[in-house]
Design a protein around this motif. Structure first.
Motif, PDB file in Angstrom:
ATOM      1  N   GLY A  41       0.821  -1.289  -0.118  1.00  0.00           N
ATOM      2  CA  GLY A  41       0.112   0.184   0.040  1.00  0.00           C
ATOM      3  C   GLY A  41       0.875   1.224   0.004  1.00  0.00           C
ATOM      4  N   SER A  42       0.236   2.296   0.806  1.00  0.00           N
ATOM      5  CA  SER A  42       1.042   3.519   0.701  1.00  0.00           C
ATOM      6  C   SER A  42       2.411   3.380   1.431  1.00  0.00           C
ATOM      7  CB  SER A  42       0.262   4.750   1.226  1.00  0.00           C
ATOM      8  OG  SER A  42       0.049   4.471   2.508  1.00  0.00           O
ATOM      9  N   LEU A  43       2.339   2.291   2.246  1.00  0.00           N
ATOM     10  CA  LEU A  43       3.790   2.439   3.171  1.00  0.00           C
ATOM     11  C   LEU A  43       4.821   2.078   2.169  1.00  0.00           C
ATOM     12  CD1 LEU A  43       5.389   2.070   5.730  1.00  0.00           C
ATOM     13  CD2 LEU A  43       4.519  -0.414   5.925  1.00  0.00           C
ATOM     14  N   LYS A  44       4.595   1.361   1.278  1.00  0.00           N
ATOM     15  CA  LYS A  44       5.619   0.878   0.163  1.00  0.00           C
ATOM     16  C   LYS A  44       6.232   1.969  -0.542  1.00  0.00           C
ATOM     17  CE  LYS A  44       6.405  -2.593  -3.279  1.00  0.00           C
ATOM     18  NZ  LYS A  44       6.039  -3.792  -4.320  1.00  0.00           N
ATOM     19  N   THR A  45       5.261   2.976  -0.674  1.00  0.00           N
ATOM     20  CA  THR A  45       6.034   4.326  -1.815  1.00  0.00           C
ATOM     21  C   THR A  45       6.878   5.157  -0.615  1.00  0.00           C
ATOM     22  OG1 THR A  45       4.185   5.698  -0.502  1.00  0.00           O
ATOM     23  CG2 THR A  45       3.849   4.549  -2.532  1.00  0.00           C
ATOM     24  N   ALA A  46       6.644   4.985   0.823  1.00  0.00           N
ATOM     25  CA  ALA A  46       7.688   5.745   1.658  1.00  0.00           C
ATOM     26  C   ALA A  46       8.890   4.866   2.011  1.00  0.00           C
ATOM     27  CB  ALA A  46       7.072   6.295   2.898  1.00  0.00           C
ATOM     28  N   VAL A  47       8.559   3.525   2.466  1.00  0.00           N
ATOM     29  CA  VAL A  47       9.363   2.450   2.744  1.00  0.00           C
ATOM     30  C   VAL A  47       9.492   1.184   1.923  1.00  0.00           C
ATOM     31  CG1 VAL A  47      10.073   1.179   4.887  1.00  0.00           C
ATOM     32  CG2 VAL A  47       9.238   3.408   5.082  1.00  0.00           C
ATOM     33  N   PRO A  48      10.294   1.151   0.976  1.00  0.00           N
ATOM     34  CA  PRO A  48      10.047   0.032  -0.130  1.00  0.00           C
ATOM     35  C   PRO A  48      10.845  -0.994   0.593  1.00  0.00           C
ATOM     36  CG  PRO A  48      11.421   1.798  -1.073  1.00  0.00           C
ATOM     37  CD  PRO A  48      10.878   2.387   0.133  1.00  0.00           C
ATOM     38  N   ASP A  49      11.821  -0.999   1.400  1.00  0.00           N
ATOM     39  CA  ASP A  49      12.681  -1.902   2.035  1.00  0.00           C
ATOM     40  C   ASP A  49      11.954  -2.974   2.891  1.00  0.00           C
ATOM     41  OD1 ASP A  49      14.831  -0.849   0.503  1.00  0.00           O
ATOM     42  OD2 ASP A  49      15.909  -0.291   2.189  1.00  0.00           O
ATOM     43  N   SER A  96      17.466  20.967  -0.369  1.00  0.00           N
ATOM     44  CA  SER A  96      18.002  19.645  -0.693  1.00  0.00           C
ATOM     45  C   SER A  96      18.403  18.762   0.567  1.00  0.00           C
ATOM     46  CB  SER A  96      19.391  19.941  -1.296  1.00  0.00           C
ATOM     47  OG  SER A  96      20.188  18.582  -1.803  1.00  0.00           O
ATOM     48  N   ALA A  97      18.074  17.663   0.780  1.00  0.00           N
ATOM     49  CA  ALA A  97      18.035  17.201   1.964  1.00  0.00           C
ATOM     50  C   ALA A  97      18.132  15.494   1.851  1.00  0.00           C
ATOM     51  CB  ALA A  97      17.153  17.445   3.112  1.00  0.00           C
ATOM     52  N   VAL A  98      18.649  14.735   2.947  1.00  0.00           N
ATOM     53  CA  VAL A  98      18.679  13.154   2.920  1.00  0.00           C
ATOM     54  C   VAL A  98      17.348  13.219   3.839  1.00  0.00           C
ATOM     55  CG1 VAL A  98      19.509  11.212   3.780  1.00  0.00           C
ATOM     56  CG2 VAL A  98      20.922  12.926   2.769  1.00  0.00           C
ATOM     57  N   ARG A  99      16.314  12.140   3.177  1.00  0.00           N
ATOM     58  CA  ARG A  99      15.153  12.030   3.997  1.00  0.00           C
ATOM     59  C   ARG A  99      15.258  10.543   4.536  1.00  0.00           C
ATOM     60  NH1 ARG A  99       9.405  13.580   1.565  1.00  0.00           N
ATOM     61  NH2 ARG A  99       8.239  13.906   3.800  1.00  0.00           N
ATOM     62  N   SER A 100      14.769  10.328   5.920  1.00  0.00           N
ATOM     63  CA  SER A 100      14.737   9.087   6.260  1.00  0.00           C
ATOM     64  C   SER A 100      13.574   8.824   7.341  1.00  0.00           C
ATOM     65  CB  SER A 100      15.867   8.722   7.320  1.00  0.00           C
ATOM     66  OG  SER A 100      15.868   9.549   8.363  1.00  0.00           O
ATOM     67  N   TYR A 101      12.934   7.623   7.126  1.00  0.00           N
ATOM     68  CA  TYR A 101      11.649   7.403   7.723  1.00  0.00           C
ATOM     69  C   TYR A 101      12.022   6.160   8.760  1.00  0.00           C
ATOM     70  CZ  TYR A 101       9.170   9.412   4.180  1.00  0.00           C
ATOM     71  OH  TYR A 101       8.632  10.154   3.060  1.00  0.00           O
ATOM     72  N   SER A 102      11.344   6.402  10.214  1.00  0.00           N
ATOM     73  CA  SER A 102      11.551   5.426  11.145  1.00  0.00           C
ATOM     74  C   SER A 102      10.287   5.136  11.539  1.00  0.00           C
ATOM     75  CB  SER A 102      12.418   5.678  12.362  1.00  0.00           C
ATOM     76  OG  SER A 102      12.722   5.008  13.357  1.00  0.00           O
ATOM     77  N   ILE A 103       9.589   3.955  11.494  1.00  0.00           N
ATOM     78  CA  ILE A 103       8.235   3.725  11.648  1.00  0.00           C
ATOM     79  C   ILE A 103       8.126   2.395  12.590  1.00  0.00           C
ATOM     80  CG2 ILE A 103       6.003   3.412  11.030  1.00  0.00           C
ATOM     81  CD1 ILE A 103       6.859   4.630   8.156  1.00  0.00           C
ATOM     82  N   SER A 191      -1.379   6.966   3.899  1.00  0.00           N
ATOM     83  CA  SER A 191      -2.597   6.744   4.423  1.00  0.00           C
ATOM     84  C   SER A 191      -2.935   5.160   5.078  1.00  0.00           C
ATOM     85  CB  SER A 191      -3.584   6.699   3.276  1.00  0.00           C
ATOM     86  OG  SER A 191      -3.125   5.302   2.246  1.00  0.00           O
ATOM     87  N   ASN A 192      -1.875   4.586   5.055  1.00  0.00           N
ATOM     88  CA  ASN A 192      -1.894   3.241   5.828  1.00  0.00           C
ATOM     89  C   ASN A 192      -0.529   2.723   6.080  1.00  0.00           C
ATOM     90  OD1 ASN A 192      -1.030   1.029   3.668  1.00  0.00           O
ATOM     91  ND2 ASN A 192      -2.878   2.273   2.780  1.00  0.00           N
ATOM     92  N   LEU A 193      -0.448   1.581   6.844  1.00  0.00           N
ATOM     93  CA  LEU A 193       1.054   1.052   7.362  1.00  0.00           C
ATOM     94  C   LEU A 193       0.738  -0.482   6.985  1.00  0.00           C
ATOM     95  CD1 LEU A 193       1.848   2.721  10.654  1.00  0.00           C
ATOM     96  CD2 LEU A 193       2.641   3.338   8.195  1.00  0.00           C
ATOM     97  N   ASN A 194       0.004  -0.693   5.788  1.00  0.00           N
ATOM     98  CA  ASN A 194      -0.338  -2.136   5.384  1.00  0.00           C
ATOM     99  C   ASN A 194       1.114  -2.811   5.185  1.00  0.00           C
ATOM    100  OD1 ASN A 194      -2.807  -1.214   5.823  1.00  0.00           O
ATOM    101  ND2 ASN A 194      -3.528  -1.425   3.766  1.00  0.00           N
TER     102      ASN A 194
END
Length: 202
Positions: A41-49, A96-103, A191-194
């Protein structure tokens, strides 16, 4: 005499089978599994790993030979660091920046499980968990701040797998399963963390 012996053997066989099946009623079974999370879902767009950092634990109580009810909880840690690129801030400026997500997700669920082949060497099953989900969300945009959110929301987790007892009619064994976690969650990016789960443990 021969008919009596046959009758005794038949009755003994039926009784043994009934006792073995009855062992599942009123018993408790604990499950602890290592978990791998595959974003969807939308989680994959932000965190594909894929996330290899997860665990799941549950305890079930046998209602009858097939049905068990109980509760469980899990933990899955998703992390993604993206290459430096241009991002637009809320004021319209570009940086210009390095972006990281931690969920991190912590589902706490009421669980049900249906065993199709109790007493067998390999026992396939299906199950459903419904409850809530604790979320710790961090979206870091270099040194320019971040979006942080902690919340508790709905979660559901249909799953299916196989249970292989270590001994016949045993209450412990190897459990291998797959699941799909449904976790609504709203941010500016998601929109989700599926996610899909792959689990293995005892």
């Amino acid at each position: 005499m021969k008919n009596i012996k046959i009758g005794i053997i038949t009755a003994a066989t039926l009784f043994t089978g009934m006792v073995a099946q009855a062992q599942y009623r009123g018993t408790a079974q604990a499950v602890v599994q290592y978990s791998v999370g595959i974003p969807s879902g939308s989680l994959k767009t932000a965190v594909p790993d894929v996330s290899p950092r997860g665990v799941r634990a549950a305890i079930y109580f046998g209602i009858n030979d097939n049905l068990a009810l109980g509760g469980g909880a899990g933990y899955q840690d998703f992390y993604q660091k993206k290459d430096r690129t241009l991002y637009q801030l809320s004021d319209g400026s570009d940086i210009s920046a390095v972006r990281s997500y931690s969920i991190q997700t912590i589902p706490i669920l009421f669980e049900s499980k249906w065993n199709f082949s109790p007493g067998k060497t390999v026992q396939p099953y299906v199950g459903l968990g419904i409850g809530g989900n604790l979320v710790n969300y961090n979206d870091y945009l270099g040194e320019f701040g971040s979006e942080q959110k902690n919340s508790f929301g709905f979660a559901a987790r249909p799953h299916a797998g196989v249970y292989i007892p270590f001994r016949k009619h045993g209450e412990s064994g190897l459990t291998i399963s797959g699941s799909y976690s449904i976790m609504p969650f709203k941010t500016g990016e998601l929109s989700n963390l599926n996610h899909i789960g792959i689990h293995a443990g005892v």
